[in-house]
Design a protein around this motif. Structure first.
Motif, PDB file in Angstrom:
ATOM      1  N   SER A   1       2.513   1.681  -3.386  1.00  0.00           N
ATOM      2  CA  SER A   1       1.508   2.076  -4.383  1.00  0.00           C
ATOM      3  C   SER A   1       1.144   3.542  -4.223  1.00  0.00           C
ATOM      4  CB  SER A   1       0.258   1.204  -4.260  1.00  0.00           C
ATOM      5  OG  SER A   1       0.554  -0.129  -4.583  1.00  0.00           O
ATOM      6  N   ASP A   2       0.951   3.966  -2.981  1.00  0.00           N
ATOM      7  CA  ASP A   2       0.599   5.364  -2.711  1.00  0.00           C
ATOM      8  C   ASP A   2       1.708   6.326  -3.126  1.00  0.00           C
ATOM      9  OD1 ASP A   2      -1.809   4.511  -1.716  1.00  0.00           O
ATOM     10  OD2 ASP A   2      -1.262   4.767   0.400  1.00  0.00           O
ATOM     11  N   SER A   3       2.957   5.906  -2.973  1.00  0.00           N
ATOM     12  CA  SER A   3       4.084   6.779  -3.330  1.00  0.00           C
ATOM     13  C   SER A   3       4.367   6.783  -4.830  1.00  0.00           C
ATOM     14  CB  SER A   3       5.345   6.353  -2.571  1.00  0.00           C
ATOM     15  OG  SER A   3       5.833   5.119  -3.080  1.00  0.00           O
TER      16      SER A   3
ATOM     17  N   ASP B   1       3.060   0.169  -9.477  1.00  0.00           N
ATOM     18  CA  ASP B   1       1.798   0.285 -10.204  1.00  0.00           C
ATOM     19  C   ASP B   1       1.542  -1.037 -10.925  1.00  0.00           C
ATOM     20  OD1 ASP B   1      -0.397   0.891 -11.716  1.00  0.00           O
ATOM     21  OD2 ASP B   1       0.414   2.761 -12.527  1.00  0.00           O
TER      22      ASP B   1
ATOM     23  N   GLU C   1       0.829  -1.211   0.000  1.00  0.00           N
ATOM     24  CA  GLU C   1       0.000   0.000   0.000  1.00  0.00           C
ATOM     25  C   GLU C   1       0.862   1.259   0.000  1.00  0.00           C
ATOM     26  OE1 GLU C   1      -3.286   2.230   2.831  1.00  0.00           O
ATOM     27  OE2 GLU C   1      -3.034   0.059   3.016  1.00  0.00           O
ATOM     28  N   ARG C   2       1.904   1.265   0.837  1.00  0.00           N
ATOM     29  CA  ARG C   2       2.788   2.434   0.918  1.00  0.00           C
ATOM     30  C   ARG C   2       3.512   2.677  -0.414  1.00  0.00           C
ATOM     31  NH1 ARG C   2       5.556   1.000   5.037  1.00  0.00           N
ATOM     32  NH2 ARG C   2       7.478   0.365   4.029  1.00  0.00           N
TER      33      ARG C   2
END
Length: 157
Positions: free
Chosen positions: A113-115, A119, A110-111
């Motif tokens: 992907s968020d940064s 992808d 999650e971290r």
């Protein structure tokens, strides 16, 4: 010089020696490759080091920063996803089998992907493009995507 020591002192000397050997062995193992806490303990135990001394050595390696499971997870996830174009379910299955917690794995994915470092949709597009360039038909590409997506899902879940 001919002095005697009692059993308690002898045991503490033996334990200190075992701890020293555990730390030396742990450092040697970590110099070859990253290990998480679970695998390092298993390797120390397989080399004849007692459980208490092995745990003590691993705790020391964590304290010194030589074992950083978050860093290991990040590197593994990025390598698998971006270089080998592996999907999230297969990555999670591999990491769970290595002894990492599902919560830590999900947190790292999650971290990343968020940064924007990770992808999976873009990686799937790269996989399709790579196989199209090799001359794969639409049916073959669907099969590759299906196998990559479901083979490990059915094996581990």
């Amino acid at each position: 010089r001919g002095e005697e020591i009692d059993g308690g002192v002898f045991e503490s000397i033996c334990y200190a020696d075992e701890c020293y050997r555990a730390i030396a062995t742990a450092l040697r193992l970590l110099s070859y490759s990253d290990n998480n806490e679970r695998t390092l303990i298993a390797k120390l135990l397989s080399r004849g080091i007692g459980k208490e001394a092995a745990q003590s050595a691993v705790n020391e390696m964590v304290r010194l920063g030589y074992i950083d499971e978050q860093r290991q997870l990040e590197r593994f996830v990025l390598r698998e996803a971006n270089e080998t174009l592996t999907g999230p379910k297969k990555i999670k299955a591999k990491l769970i089998s290595k002894g990492y917690s599902r919560l830590d794995i999900d947190s790292v994915i999650e971290r990343l992907s968020d940064s924007g470092e990770l992808d999976f949709d873009e990686n799937r597009a790269r996989l399709i493009e790579k196989n199209t360039a090799r001359g794969a038909t639409d049916e073959q590409i669907k099969k590759i995507l299906f196998i990559r997506r479901h083979l490990y899902y059915n094996k581990f879940y």
